[in-house]
Design an enzyme around this catalytic site. Sequence first.
Site, short mmCIF file in Angstrom:
data_model
loop_
_atom_site.label_atom_id
_atom_site.label_comp_id
_atom_site.label_asym_id
_atom_site.label_seq_id
_atom_site.Cartn_x
_atom_site.Cartn_y
_atom_site.Cartn_z
N ARG A 138 -3.56 -31.98 3.25
CA ARG A 138 -2.35 -31.25 3.64
C ARG A 138 -2.66 -29.93 4.34
O ARG A 138 -1.85 -29.42 5.09
CB ARG A 138 -1.49 -30.96 2.41
CG ARG A 138 -1.00 -32.20 1.68
CD ARG A 138 -0.41 -31.83 0.34
NE ARG A 138 -1.48 -31.27 -0.51
CZ ARG A 138 -1.28 -30.69 -1.70
NH1 ARG A 138 -0.05 -30.57 -2.17
NH2 ARG A 138 -2.29 -30.23 -2.40
N ASN A 150 4.56 -4.46 2.59
CA ASN A 150 4.75 -4.04 3.97
C ASN A 150 3.97 -4.94 4.92
O ASN A 150 2.93 -5.49 4.55
CB ASN A 150 4.26 -2.59 4.15
CG ASN A 150 4.98 -1.63 3.23
OD1 ASN A 150 6.17 -1.76 2.99
ND2 ASN A 150 4.25 -0.65 2.73
N ARG A 189 -4.23 3.25 12.90
CA ARG A 189 -3.17 3.70 11.98
C ARG A 189 -3.83 4.45 10.83
O ARG A 189 -4.67 3.90 10.14
CB ARG A 189 -2.38 2.51 11.45
CG ARG A 189 -1.57 1.79 12.52
CD ARG A 189 -0.82 0.60 11.91
NE ARG A 189 -0.05 -0.12 12.90
CZ ARG A 189 1.24 0.09 13.15
NH1 ARG A 189 1.91 1.00 12.49
NH2 ARG A 189 1.85 -0.62 14.09
N HIS A 248 -3.71 7.72 5.85
CA HIS A 248 -2.47 7.93 5.11
C HIS A 248 -2.74 7.99 3.60
O HIS A 248 -3.60 7.28 3.10
CB HIS A 248 -1.49 6.78 5.35
CG HIS A 248 -1.11 6.61 6.78
ND1 HIS A 248 -0.90 5.37 7.33
CD2 HIS A 248 -0.89 7.50 7.77
CE1 HIS A 248 -0.56 5.50 8.60
NE2 HIS A 248 -0.55 6.79 8.90
N LYS A 307 -3.14 0.43 -2.85
CA LYS A 307 -2.76 -0.48 -1.78
C LYS A 307 -3.67 -1.69 -1.83
O LYS A 307 -4.88 -1.55 -2.07
CB LYS A 307 -2.86 0.20 -0.41
CG LYS A 307 -1.84 1.29 -0.19
CD LYS A 307 -1.95 1.89 1.19
CE LYS A 307 -0.89 2.97 1.38
NZ LYS A 307 -1.03 3.63 2.69
N TYR A 337 0.44 -5.83 3.21
CA TYR A 337 -0.11 -5.08 2.07
C TYR A 337 0.94 -4.75 1.03
O TYR A 337 2.08 -4.45 1.34
CB TYR A 337 -0.88 -3.85 2.54
CG TYR A 337 -0.13 -2.84 3.38
CD1 TYR A 337 0.34 -1.66 2.82
CD2 TYR A 337 0.07 -3.06 4.74
CE1 TYR A 337 0.99 -0.72 3.59
CE2 TYR A 337 0.73 -2.12 5.52
CZ TYR A 337 1.19 -0.96 4.95
OH TYR A 337 1.84 -0.03 5.71
#
Length: 193
Positions: free
Chosen positions: A23, A48, A59, A62, A72, A132
């Site tokens: 499958r 997110n 990016r 942060h 995270k 994430y």
Amino acid sequence: MQYEPLAIAGAFKVTSPPIGDERGWFARAFCQKELLEHGVDFQVRQINRSYNQRAGTLRGFHFQFPPYAEHKFLRCVGGELVDVLVDLRPESPTFLQTETVELRAEDHQAVLIPERCCHALQTLTDATEILYQVSEFYTPEAEFGLRWNDPELAISWPLEVSEISPKDASWPLLSESLASIRERMTLSEGLKI
């Protein structure tokens, strides 16, 4: 799932080997119970997605200050990227140490970024997608970041930066923000890593 500890305490590269048959395949993408067995109490508050059109898109860096610090669990689900972690826990033996992890969708891998660490990523291919889980709600007043090209971090990004947001391009340098970061990231006694 297989957990490979990284040099930064509490950070892991996680592989989810697919089980296949006629499958297709199945793989577990996240398991709170297994994270607890590795010492990580991870309650998912948000999931997110990020889609990046061009290779070289950057990016980050942060993070959120306590009491809104967040774990995270970041997985590349399309394309390839590098994720760079920075330990911002003043009591940690790896304080300000960086760790670079490469993630490709076909490898079925993720990176666990501990609370009070920050991260940035750069896409290595066009059409890179990231999924994430985050352990805390986005709290704008607790948000902060590091400059992607801070000379104190000396990150060697694999590609020239093709895209970056104005906010990410203008985070302060560590020479301007380290004292404040150290103060705001210090936990009271008994809550150390």
